[in-house]
Motif scaffolding. Sequence first.
Motif, PDB file in Angstrom:
ATOM      1  N   GLU A  35       0.845  -1.196   0.000  1.00 33.77           N
ATOM      2  CA  GLU A  35       0.000   0.000   0.000  1.00 33.77           C
ATOM      3  C   GLU A  35       0.877   1.242   0.000  1.00 33.77           C
ATOM      4  O   GLU A  35       1.786   1.360   0.830  1.00 33.77           O
ATOM      5  CB  GLU A  35      -0.903  -0.005   1.233  1.00 33.77           C
ATOM      6  CG  GLU A  35      -1.886   1.144   1.274  1.00 33.77           C
ATOM      7  CD  GLU A  35      -2.776   1.055   2.489  1.00 33.77           C
ATOM      8  OE1 GLU A  35      -3.973   0.796   2.321  1.00 33.77           O
ATOM      9  OE2 GLU A  35      -2.250   1.261   3.611  1.00 33.77           O
TER      10      GLU A  35
ATOM     11  N   LEU B 248       3.355   3.248  -6.307  1.00 33.64           N
ATOM     12  CA  LEU B 248       2.702   1.961  -6.552  1.00 33.64           C
ATOM     13  C   LEU B 248       3.272   1.283  -7.791  1.00 33.64           C
ATOM     14  O   LEU B 248       3.545   0.088  -7.775  1.00 33.64           O
ATOM     15  CB  LEU B 248       1.190   2.146  -6.712  1.00 33.64           C
ATOM     16  CG  LEU B 248       0.449   0.829  -6.969  1.00 33.64           C
ATOM     17  CD1 LEU B 248       0.189   0.138  -5.646  1.00 33.64           C
ATOM     18  CD2 LEU B 248      -0.826   1.078  -7.714  1.00 33.64           C
TER      19      LEU B 248
ATOM     20  N   ALA C  93       5.129  -2.284  -7.818  1.00 35.19           N
ATOM     21  CA  ALA C  93       4.657  -3.411  -8.635  1.00 35.19           C
ATOM     22  C   ALA C  93       5.753  -3.894  -9.581  1.00 35.19           C
ATOM     23  O   ALA C  93       5.958  -5.105  -9.747  1.00 35.19           O
ATOM     24  CB  ALA C  93       3.416  -3.007  -9.425  1.00 35.19           C
TER      25      ALA C  93
ATOM     26  N   THR D 281      -3.846  -7.295  -9.429  1.00 33.91           N
ATOM     27  CA  THR D 281      -4.684  -6.107  -9.549  1.00 33.91           C
ATOM     28  C   THR D 281      -4.178  -5.040  -8.611  1.00 33.91           C
ATOM     29  O   THR D 281      -3.252  -5.255  -7.833  1.00 33.91           O
ATOM     30  CB  THR D 281      -6.169  -6.432  -9.254  1.00 33.91           C
ATOM     31  OG1 THR D 281      -6.979  -5.311  -9.613  1.00 33.91           O
ATOM     32  CG2 THR D 281      -6.390  -6.769  -7.792  1.00 33.91           C
ATOM     33  N   TYR D 282      -4.785  -3.887  -8.708  1.00 40.45           N
ATOM     34  CA  TYR D 282      -4.537  -2.834  -7.746  1.00 40.45           C
ATOM     35  C   TYR D 282      -5.875  -2.207  -7.393  1.00 40.45           C
ATOM     36  O   TYR D 282      -6.868  -2.363  -8.113  1.00 40.45           O
ATOM     37  CB  TYR D 282      -3.563  -1.776  -8.287  1.00 40.45           C
ATOM     38  CG  TYR D 282      -4.152  -0.882  -9.351  1.00 40.45           C
ATOM     39  CD1 TYR D 282      -4.704   0.343  -9.024  1.00 40.45           C
ATOM     40  CD2 TYR D 282      -4.185  -1.279 -10.681  1.00 40.45           C
ATOM     41  CE1 TYR D 282      -5.258   1.159  -9.992  1.00 40.45           C
ATOM     42  CE2 TYR D 282      -4.727  -0.481 -11.651  1.00 40.45           C
ATOM     43  CZ  TYR D 282      -5.264   0.744 -11.302  1.00 40.45           C
ATOM     44  OH  TYR D 282      -5.824   1.547 -12.260  1.00 40.45           O
TER      45      TYR D 282
ATOM     46  N   VAL E  38      -3.258   3.739  -2.654  1.00 37.13           N
ATOM     47  CA  VAL E  38      -3.452   2.651  -3.607  1.00 37.13           C
ATOM     48  C   VAL E  38      -2.720   1.409  -3.116  1.00 37.13           C
ATOM     49  O   VAL E  38      -1.695   1.500  -2.458  1.00 37.13           O
ATOM     50  CB  VAL E  38      -2.976   3.039  -5.026  1.00 37.13           C
ATOM     51  CG1 VAL E  38      -3.968   3.958  -5.700  1.00 37.13           C
ATOM     52  CG2 VAL E  38      -1.606   3.679  -4.993  1.00 37.13           C
ATOM     53  N   THR E  39      -3.280   0.247  -3.447  1.00 32.08           N
ATOM     54  CA  THR E  39      -2.719  -1.031  -3.012  1.00 32.08           C
ATOM     55  C   THR E  39      -2.580  -1.942  -4.215  1.00 32.08           C
ATOM     56  O   THR E  39      -3.499  -2.052  -5.025  1.00 32.08           O
ATOM     57  CB  THR E  39      -3.640  -1.702  -1.967  1.00 32.08           C
ATOM     58  OG1 THR E  39      -3.885  -0.783  -0.913  1.00 32.08           O
ATOM     59  CG2 THR E  39      -3.009  -2.965  -1.413  1.00 32.08           C
ATOM     60  N   VAL E  40      -1.431  -2.614  -4.322  1.00 26.54           N
ATOM     61  CA  VAL E  40      -1.218  -3.607  -5.364  1.00 26.54           C
ATOM     62  C   VAL E  40      -1.208  -4.978  -4.704  1.00 26.54           C
ATOM     63  O   VAL E  40      -0.745  -5.126  -3.566  1.00 26.54           O
ATOM     64  CB  VAL E  40       0.092  -3.339  -6.152  1.00 26.54           C
ATOM     65  CG1 VAL E  40       1.313  -3.490  -5.297  1.00 26.54           C
ATOM     66  CG2 VAL E  40       0.180  -4.226  -7.382  1.00 26.54           C
ATOM     67  N   TYR E  41      -1.762  -5.971  -5.404  1.00 27.62           N
ATOM     68  CA  TYR E  41      -1.870  -7.343  -4.900  1.00 27.62           C
ATOM     69  C   TYR E  41      -1.034  -8.262  -5.771  1.00 27.62           C
ATOM     70  O   TYR E  41      -1.129  -8.203  -7.000  1.00 27.62           O
ATOM     71  CB  TYR E  41      -3.326  -7.813  -4.918  1.00 27.62           C
ATOM     72  CG  TYR E  41      -4.229  -6.991  -4.046  1.00 27.62           C
ATOM     73  CD1 TYR E  41      -4.442  -7.345  -2.720  1.00 27.62           C
ATOM     74  CD2 TYR E  41      -4.870  -5.861  -4.534  1.00 27.62           C
ATOM     75  CE1 TYR E  41      -5.269  -6.585  -1.902  1.00 27.62           C
ATOM     76  CE2 TYR E  41      -5.694  -5.099  -3.724  1.00 27.62           C
ATOM     77  CZ  TYR E  41      -5.888  -5.462  -2.412  1.00 27.62           C
ATOM     78  OH  TYR E  41      -6.694  -4.705  -1.601  1.00 27.62           O
TER      79      TYR E  41
END
Length: 119
Positions: free
Chosen positions: A12, A19, A23, A36-37, A45-48
Amino acid sequence: MRAHAYALGMIETLGLPALIAAADAAAKAANVKVVTYEGADAGIVTVYVIGDVSSVQAAVDAGADAARRVGRLLHSHVIPRPDENVPKMVKNLISQAKNKEESESLPEEVPEGGGELET
């Protein structure tokens, strides 16, 4: 409840440049998939990322370091073998993101005359 054999990592940040750097670093550091984000209020913002536990841990560590260098890292976390409901939630995020992208790319109105230019 059944656990999955992979891990879920989250990074996050505050702002999109951090971000993207996170990533990119995560994807290059280990054999993981950036799935995804998600954006929240005020530029959060969060990246997975998903993959095996050790790969996700390495990727999240690398991504967190990159986010710190470029901007502001808020949090990072790895969930090894998440419960079966967690991947369902992530799949919902992915489908919502895809639907949003599709709706944003479609024109709201088609001009009269089929959109052809008059000469």
